[in-house]
Design a protein around this motif. Structure first.
Motif: not given
Length: 405
Positions: A152-178
């Motif tokens: 779940t993503v919570k935005f600065s205005d207090g609103k929330t949204a469900k999120a899913s993983v787009v891709g992860t890269d453990p080697a650089t400890d980075l990920a993108v979600i939507r």
């Protein structure tokens, strides 16, 4: 982690996107600020061979930070369990001086806060940075790893949204979600981490201890640090909400990390490190334990290269040198080659078992982790000079990085 164990280095091969933003200057130092909230309960410690005794590691993924010019210090990933309340803190109003004018710290914080979100999972939470108006968000791999579809993503205005993983890269400890069903988000302005200098002023923005929108100020304390993540042991105690006792973590090494004294705490992982112009220069990832105010961020130039590939392909291509290395034990610091992979770039360049690597690219090598971390910053096809010693004689070869299969 056993410092003498063979380690196969690999790295991300990336392409840049976006225009290079202007560089930012510095601001006058702020006055005293309120003390931080009490720290969370921390785990037992796991230290590398060079670690400074007494510094704890506490997280689902443990970290040790190895300065290129010295030993390692204990650190933990800045991801945390959630308290019940949410508040926002801010610094006073010193002035950021940039090439294009002046902004107060409050103005920079106000500009950046809408681009930083809180990410909540099944048993942990962290932060993220908005990359696109339609919901692409950059964060750490360790923030979303093992969380399944419960994000779940919570935005600065207090609103929330469900999120899913787009891709992860453990080697650089980075990920993108939507984030789902969102539009018109305030995306971050990407800076240029190659332009950072020690002493530059920065703000760290994220959700430490579940306190979303928290802003802390500091400076760039050092550049090009090597951080080794993982290696949790059987006796590691995890704080409530962080996972089961004894959970171990896969080891990965990150090179080129930004060190800052801006306060970073559990929950800041994946949040923004920004410069005086409010441009994203790093993704906050780790902090030293036991009150040692040393935080570490992944440079934005690495993050934008990795995130572009995650968005377009769902995975990242990594460069490959083809050596297993360990720390040197003699008077000369470096990385001793224990094994060279047949057909690898290292073999083609003439490197052999027993060679002592003392410099890779422009970076002096203090140990095996330096080689591993630096190679992760190279691109497939990139030519890199490697300086080594063999039988007391120093030589330099040019290695052409290949893609790791």
């Amino acid at each position: 982690m056993d410092a003498n164990a063979p380690r196969e280095d690999n790295a991300g091969g990336w392409t840049q996107f976006g225009d290079k933003p202007p560089t930012a200057g510095s601001f006058t130092r702020p006055g005293p600020v309120l003390p931080p909230p009490p720290p969370p309960r921390r785990a037992g410690f796991v230290l590398s061979r060079k670690a400074i005794a007494g510094l704890a590691l506490a997280a689902v993924t443990a970290l040790t930070a190895a300065a290129l010019g010295g030993g390692a210090v204990g650190a933990y990933v800045a991801e945390g369990a959630r308290p019940a309340s949410t508040v926002t803190t801010n610094v006073a109003s010193p002035v950021f001086r940039t090439a294009s004018g002046q902004l107060t710290v409050a103005q920079v914080a106000e500009k950046v806060q809408p681009s930083v979100v809180m990410i909540q999972g099944q048993n942990a939470e962290g932060s993220g940075v908005v990359l696109s108006e339609d919901g692409l968000i950059l964060t750490n791999n360790h923030v979303v790893a093992g969380q399944g579809d419960q994000l779940t993503v919570k935005f600065s205005d207090g609103k929330t949204a469900k999120a899913s993983v787009v891709g992860t890269d453990p080697a650089t400890d980075l990920a993108v979600i939507r984030a789902a069903d969102v539009s018109g988000l305030a995306k971050a302005t990407l800076g240029d981490s190659d332009q950072l200098k020690v002493g530059d002023d920065v703000l760290a923005i994220g959700s430490p201890l579940g306190l979303d929108g928290t802003v802390t100020s500091g400076i760039i304390s050092a550049l090009d640090r090597t951080v080794t993540a993982g290696g949790g042991n059987q006796d590691q105690q995890l704080p409530p909400g962080w996972g089961r006792q004894g959970q171990s973590a896969e080891t990965t090494t990150l090179g080129g990390m930004i060190q800052t004294d801006a306060a970073i705490n559990p929950g800041n992982s994946g949040g923004a490190l920004v410069n005086a112009a409010g441009e994203l220069v790093g993704i906050n990832s780790a902090v030293a334990a036991d009150g040692v105010n040393l935080g570490f961020a992944i440079p934005v130039n690495t993050a934008k290269q990795v995130s572009e590939q995650l968005i377009s392909k769902g995975k990242v291509s990594h460069a490959f040198l083809g050596v297993s290395v360990t720390d040197a034990t003699g008077d000369v610091p470096g990385a001793l080659i224990r094994q060279v992979t047949a057909g690898s770039p290292a073999e083609k360049a003439g490197l052999k078992q027993g060679d002592l690597i003392t410099k890779i690219g422009d970076t002096p090598v203090q140990g095996g982790d330096t080689v591993v971390g630096q190679v992760r910053g190279f691109k497939v096809g990139q030519q890199v000079e490697v300086t080594y010693q063999r039988d007391g004689k120093t030589s330099t070869v040019t290695v052409t990085m290949q893609e790791k299969k």
